[in-house]
Write a protein that holds these residues in place. Structure first.
Motif, mmCIF file in Angstrom:
data_model
loop_
_atom_site.group_PDB
_atom_site.id
_atom_site.type_symbol
_atom_site.label_atom_id
_atom_site.label_comp_id
_atom_site.label_asym_id
_atom_site.label_seq_id
_atom_site.Cartn_x
_atom_site.Cartn_y
_atom_site.Cartn_z
ATOM 1 N N ASP A 40 5.520 4.413 1.917
ATOM 2 C CA ASP A 40 5.810 6.220 2.166
ATOM 3 C C ASP A 40 6.362 5.732 3.660
ATOM 4 O O ASP A 40 7.267 6.592 3.536
ATOM 5 C CB ASP A 40 5.049 6.732 3.106
ATOM 6 C CG ASP A 40 3.765 7.345 1.801
ATOM 7 O OD1 ASP A 40 5.089 7.687 0.871
ATOM 8 O OD2 ASP A 40 3.374 7.959 1.527
ATOM 9 N N HIS B 263 1.058 -1.952 0.203
ATOM 10 C CA HIS B 263 0.284 -0.025 0.443
ATOM 11 C C HIS B 263 1.293 1.181 0.035
ATOM 12 O O HIS B 263 1.827 1.190 0.349
ATOM 13 C CB HIS B 263 -1.014 -0.302 0.955
ATOM 14 C CG HIS B 263 -1.867 1.727 1.722
ATOM 15 N ND1 HIS B 263 -1.512 2.152 1.919
ATOM 16 C CD2 HIS B 263 -3.417 0.702 0.833
ATOM 17 C CE1 HIS B 263 -2.784 2.989 1.658
ATOM 18 N NE2 HIS B 263 -3.841 2.332 1.412
ATOM 19 N N LYS B 264 0.419 2.059 0.190
ATOM 20 C CA LYS B 264 1.470 3.907 0.056
ATOM 21 C C LYS B 264 1.427 3.416 0.926
ATOM 22 O O LYS B 264 2.625 4.531 0.549
ATOM 23 C CB LYS B 264 0.679 4.827 -1.247
ATOM 24 C CG LYS B 264 1.239 5.264 -1.365
ATOM 25 C CD LYS B 264 0.379 6.884 -2.001
ATOM 26 C CE LYS B 264 1.246 7.731 -2.299
ATOM 27 N NZ LYS B 264 1.379 8.993 -0.941
ATOM 28 N N ARG B 265 0.946 3.800 1.369
ATOM 29 C CA ARG B 265 0.784 4.097 3.415
ATOM 30 C C ARG B 265 2.239 3.582 4.030
ATOM 31 O O ARG B 265 3.509 3.492 4.471
ATOM 32 C CB ARG B 265 0.181 4.148 4.313
ATOM 33 C CG ARG B 265 0.173 4.130 5.388
ATOM 34 C CD ARG B 265 -1.010 3.947 6.034
ATOM 35 N NE ARG B 265 -0.700 2.849 6.667
ATOM 36 C CZ ARG B 265 -1.527 1.707 5.949
ATOM 37 N NH1 ARG B 265 -2.993 1.901 5.158
ATOM 38 N NH2 ARG B 265 -1.459 0.426 6.291
#
Length: 255
Positions: free
Chosen positions: A108, A103-105
């Motif tokens: 990050d 997931h992008k989160r």
């Protein structure tokens, strides 16, 4: 197409035995009661992918004689699922950049924790490099199969489980919407977390895991992300339904 699943670790965030604990399960001589942090290897044809890369990653690779991986897939960003990322270096030195799917989160978060891996400026020569692959809640391709993400909640944190053909792997689950449960119909094997006997705010306990298995109706189910508070492996397994098993480290199954 046969899938081979290797349970690299089946323990909770502290592992079993817990450091300094005198709990009877932590003192057990049964090797099935000794659990590294949770992770699995999914293999088929010429492909090998690892789901989650915790602090025991190096030990798990050595214990199972794994010399090549095609990529890492992350469920979420908690330390017991991500903190082994630096130990992909031997794979990177032989193979080049290692694909990581998340997931992008989560990507990050990894960029912050492992900035020296992701930074393009003044990169340390011994650091590994990765290829970032963002996952959204849609099927994506790994090798020659489609993988279906399963969206769940770990308390209030979004976590992805994954379905590979007739196999699904979910960990750190507390709640899951009906539309996501529908993605799990017709499974041959489901792996699901069962932390302990008592209720927990962010994980299924044993009762909740068994109820979830009953609702999904896989042919077989394996419990993982287990703490010492669930009890002795040999004793707990006797109490389970006939198609439900406790996973243990280095267990291999074929689907």
């Amino acid at each position: 197409m046969a899938l081979e699943i290797t349970f690299l670790g089946t323990g909770t965030s502290q592992g079993i035995p817990v450091i300094g604990s005198t709990h009877p399960v932590c003192l057990s001589d049964d090797p099935r009661d000794k659990r590294l942090r949770v992770s699995v290897l999914v293999s088929w044809d010429e492909y090998q992918y690892v789901i989650d890369c915790g602090p025991d990653f190096r030990q798990q690779m050595l214990a199972n004689d794994i010399s090549r991986i095609d990529g890492l897939i992350f469920t979420h960003e908690h330390a017991d699922h991500t903190m082994g990322l630096d130990d992909i270096r031997p794979f990177f030195f032989r193979q080049g950049d290692i694909p990581i799917y998340a997931h992008k989160r989560v990507l990050d978060a990894l960029r912050v924790r492992f900035d020296y891996i992701f930074s393009s400026e003044n990169k340390y020569p011994g650091a590994p490099s990765v290829q970032e692959k963002e996952i959204v809640n849609k099927p994506f391709r790994l090798g020659n199969i489609n993988v279906v993400p399963i969206n769940t909640l770990h308390n209030r944190l979004q976590v992805f489980g994954y379905r590979f053909n007739d196999f699904a792997y979910l960990t750190d689950v507390k709640t899951i919407e009906e539309k996501e449960r529908y993605k799990l119909k017709g499974l041959k094997v489901l792996v699901i977390n069962a932390l302990r006997i008592e209720p927990h705010h962010s994980h299924f306990n044993l009762e909740e895991a068994l109820a979830f298995i009953k609702s999904v109706q896989p042919e077989r189910a394996y419990l993982t992300h287990i703490s010492h508070m669930l009890g002795f492996h040999a004793e707990v397994e006797k109490l389970l339904p006939e198609n439900v098993y406790l996973a243990y480290d280095n267990l291999q199954i074929t689907i």
